[in-house]
Design an enzyme around this catalytic site. Structure first.
Site, PDB file in Angstrom:
ATOM      1  N   CYS A 127     -12.236 -28.582  15.134  1.00 45.23           N
ATOM      2  CA  CYS A 127     -13.112 -29.717  14.844  1.00 45.23           C
ATOM      3  C   CYS A 127     -12.493 -30.643  13.806  1.00 45.23           C
ATOM      4  CB  CYS A 127     -14.483 -29.223  14.405  1.00 45.23           C
ATOM      5  SG  CYS A 127     -15.375 -28.383  15.742  1.00 45.23           S
ATOM      6  N   HIS A 148     -18.448 -27.242  20.148  1.00 46.89           N
ATOM      7  CA  HIS A 148     -19.012 -27.099  18.813  1.00 46.89           C
ATOM      8  C   HIS A 148     -19.850 -28.340  18.512  1.00 46.89           C
ATOM      9  CE1 HIS A 148     -15.836 -24.065  17.123  1.00 46.89           C
ATOM     10  NE2 HIS A 148     -16.314 -23.706  18.308  1.00 46.89           N
ATOM     11  N   CYS A 200     -14.243 -26.086  11.620  1.00 49.74           N
ATOM     12  CA  CYS A 200     -13.096 -25.222  11.891  1.00 49.74           C
ATOM     13  C   CYS A 200     -11.866 -26.118  12.114  1.00 49.74           C
ATOM     14  CB  CYS A 200     -13.366 -24.368  13.131  1.00 49.74           C
ATOM     15  SG  CYS A 200     -13.435 -25.317  14.675  1.00 49.74           S
ATOM     16  N   GLU A 234     -19.788 -30.492  16.127  1.00 55.90           N
ATOM     17  CA  GLU A 234     -19.001 -31.670  15.765  1.00 55.90           C
ATOM     18  C   GLU A 234     -18.402 -32.331  16.999  1.00 55.90           C
ATOM     19  OE1 GLU A 234     -17.865 -28.506  12.587  1.00 55.90           O
ATOM     20  OE2 GLU A 234     -18.619 -28.534  14.645  1.00 55.90           O
TER      21      GLU A 234
END
Length: 160
Positions: free
Chosen positions: A87, A54, A84, A56
């Site tokens: 993360c 992701h 999420c 992040e």
């Protein structure tokens, strides 16, 4: 004149555009330390064959490598979509000072939309979370991406 937060979110939107150009969900992140950009990242779980890739996570990995430490307590993360749980957990483990996000994520958001890991006082570190910076622009980029994806699927194209 845009605020510093809006400027940094603009850079995160640029990174999100890179993800979208690769066919990835357009989410971008910028990690800042003492007012300076340290690292950027964008979604690439499809192209990297990595469910943890992701935006992040990519920014955190790059910053940790640059700084030489997995703990980033004097850093702030700007991300176009509410993090999420995965993360948010990494952000907490990295001990970031603050996360600033654009659009809320009503399906997987872990900064209050579904759950709020940053409000969990039983954890050994707390990170401040602030949402809504350039929320309209961040949300529109995501909506346009998914609309194009649905249109491609309807037309028989590759919708992944």
């Amino acid at each position: 004149m845009p605020s510093f937060d809006e400027q940094m979110m603009g850079l995160a939107l640029d990174a999100a555009g890179e993800a979208g150009a690769l066919g990835e969900v357009p989410v971008g992140a910028v990690l800042v330390r003492e007012g300076q950009v340290i690292a950027t990242g964008f979604n690439r779980p499809i192209s990297a064959h990595d469910p943890s890739a992701h935006a992040e996570m990519c920014a955190l990995r790059a910053a940790a490598e640059i700084i030489g430490n997995y703990r980033l307590p004097d850093c702030e993360l700007y991300v176009t979509l509410e993090p999420c749980a995965m993360c948010a957990g990494a952000i907490l483990h990295a001990r970031l000072k603050k996360v600033i996000f654009g659009a809320h994520d009503p399906k997987t958001g872990a900064c209050g939309s579904v759950i709020d890991l940053f409000a969990e006082t039983r954890l050994n570190h707390q990170t401040v979370a602030q949402g809504g910076v350039l929320a309209r622009e961040c949300g529109e980029m995501l909506k346009a991406f998914f609309a194009a994806r649905r249109a491609a699927a309807k037309a028989g194209g590759d919708a992944q």
